[in-house]
Design a protein around this motif. Structure first.
Motif, short mmCIF file in Angstrom:
data_model
loop_
_atom_site.label_atom_id
_atom_site.label_comp_id
_atom_site.label_asym_id
_atom_site.label_seq_id
_atom_site.Cartn_x
_atom_site.Cartn_y
_atom_site.Cartn_z
N LEU A 1 6.69 -5.78 -5.72
CA LEU A 1 6.11 -5.43 -4.80
C LEU A 1 4.76 -4.06 -4.80
O LEU A 1 5.43 -3.29 -5.69
CB LEU A 1 6.04 -4.99 -2.98
CG LEU A 1 7.64 -5.56 -2.65
CD1 LEU A 1 7.96 -5.20 -1.34
CD2 LEU A 1 6.80 -6.80 -1.84
N GLY A 2 4.08 -4.82 -4.04
CA GLY A 2 2.60 -3.26 -4.59
C GLY A 2 2.95 -1.99 -3.70
O GLY A 2 2.98 -2.35 -2.78
N ILE A 3 2.37 -1.01 -4.34
CA ILE A 3 2.41 0.24 -3.52
C ILE A 3 1.11 0.50 -2.56
O ILE A 3 -0.22 0.88 -3.56
CB ILE A 3 2.81 1.53 -3.48
CG1 ILE A 3 4.15 1.06 -4.41
CG2 ILE A 3 2.73 2.64 -3.27
CD1 ILE A 3 4.89 2.01 -5.32
N PRO A 4 0.53 0.33 -1.89
CA PRO A 4 -0.59 1.02 -1.49
C PRO A 4 -1.75 2.11 -1.73
O PRO A 4 -0.79 3.00 -0.76
CB PRO A 4 -1.06 -0.07 -0.07
CG PRO A 4 0.61 -0.32 0.30
CD PRO A 4 1.12 0.08 -0.31
N MET B 1 14.43 -10.23 -12.23
CA MET B 1 13.81 -9.22 -11.33
C MET B 1 13.96 -8.24 -10.81
O MET B 1 15.00 -9.26 -9.63
CB MET B 1 12.10 -9.59 -11.88
CG MET B 1 11.70 -9.59 -12.78
SD MET B 1 10.82 -8.21 -13.73
CE MET B 1 9.48 -8.46 -14.54
N SER B 2 13.90 -7.58 -10.04
CA SER B 2 13.92 -7.02 -8.03
C SER B 2 12.68 -7.58 -7.39
O SER B 2 11.30 -7.17 -8.25
CB SER B 2 13.68 -5.48 -8.35
OG SER B 2 13.89 -5.18 -7.43
N ARG B 3 13.37 -7.79 -6.60
CA ARG B 3 12.10 -8.22 -5.20
C ARG B 3 12.04 -7.50 -5.04
O ARG B 3 10.47 -7.40 -4.68
CB ARG B 3 13.23 -8.84 -4.04
CG ARG B 3 14.01 -10.68 -4.50
CD ARG B 3 14.18 -11.07 -3.65
NE ARG B 3 14.94 -12.35 -4.26
CZ ARG B 3 16.26 -12.61 -3.15
NH1 ARG B 3 16.57 -12.32 -2.18
NH2 ARG B 3 16.75 -13.53 -3.75
N ILE B 4 12.13 -6.20 -4.70
CA ILE B 4 11.64 -4.99 -4.25
C ILE B 4 10.62 -4.19 -5.18
O ILE B 4 9.93 -4.19 -4.60
CB ILE B 4 12.03 -3.57 -3.75
CG1 ILE B 4 13.27 -4.38 -2.43
CG2 ILE B 4 11.94 -2.13 -3.58
CD1 ILE B 4 12.99 -4.23 -1.45
N GLY B 5 11.10 -4.40 -6.67
CA GLY B 5 10.55 -3.91 -7.82
C GLY B 5 8.70 -4.80 -7.95
O GLY B 5 7.60 -4.05 -8.18
#
Length: 178
Positions: free
Chosen positions: A7-10, A1-5
């Motif tokens: 992350l949530g998007i506020p 899995m991607s570490r950036i992927g």
């Protein structure tokens, strides 16, 4: 899995997000942007935080997971705040002006260079030698700035050309005289 992927998007209060038929639409005060999302990714909204999730673990899906999270994040930031790129013209007689939807550049050629401005981008010329570009679409903005810059790339001997703001040019020594 991607570490950036992961992350949530506020999501800001003034941004509306609609996800239907593998197409995400982001609306804000500066415009509307759309992108097609692959069927292997799923968009989930929970308490004003958007997450991109993987449906199946394949190698190519892992590769695009972080990419699409970043693209959607750039869309959310763009429609709520806008992106800005500042270009500086360095050179004797180099100047710019805007007339309607045309950007006119005098760059030492025998003719002025005229570039048509896309509708989604706003261009402002400050003091004839500084160009401010603003848009909600980061990709189109960077492409347009690179197109303007391609007319006169900075050269290493005198430092003349079109530069991004705060760009450093590695200068070379010229010929040494006898």
């Amino acid at each position: 899995m991607s570490r950036i992927g992961k992350l949530g998007i506020p999501i800001p209060n003034d941004v509306d997000i609609n996800y239907e038929n593998f197409q995400i639409t982001v609306k804000g005060k500066f415009g509307t942007l759309q992108i097609n999302v692959p069927e292997t990714l799923e968009i989930v909204e929970n308490e004003k935080i958007l997450t991109v999730q993987v449906k199946e673990n394949a190698k190519n899906v892992k590769a695009i997971h972080g990419l699409y999270r970043t693209l959607i994040n750039n869309m959310v930031i763009g429609v709520s705040e806008q992106f800005e790129i500042i270009l500086t013209l360095n050179g004797v007689g180099y100047r710019a002006s805007v007339k309607g939807n045309e950007l006119t550049l005098n760059l030492g050629y025998s003719h002025p260079v005229e570039i048509s401005i896309p509708e989604i981008i706003t261009v402002e010329v400050i003091q004839n030698t500084t160009i401010s570009l603003k848009s909600c679409d980061k990709e189109l903005l960077g492409l347009f700035a690179a197109n303007i810059r391609s007319w006169r790339r900075p050269e290493p001997y005198k430092g003349k050309g079109i530069l991004y703001k705060n760009e450093q040019i590695l200068r070379k020594a010229g010929k040494s005289g006898k």
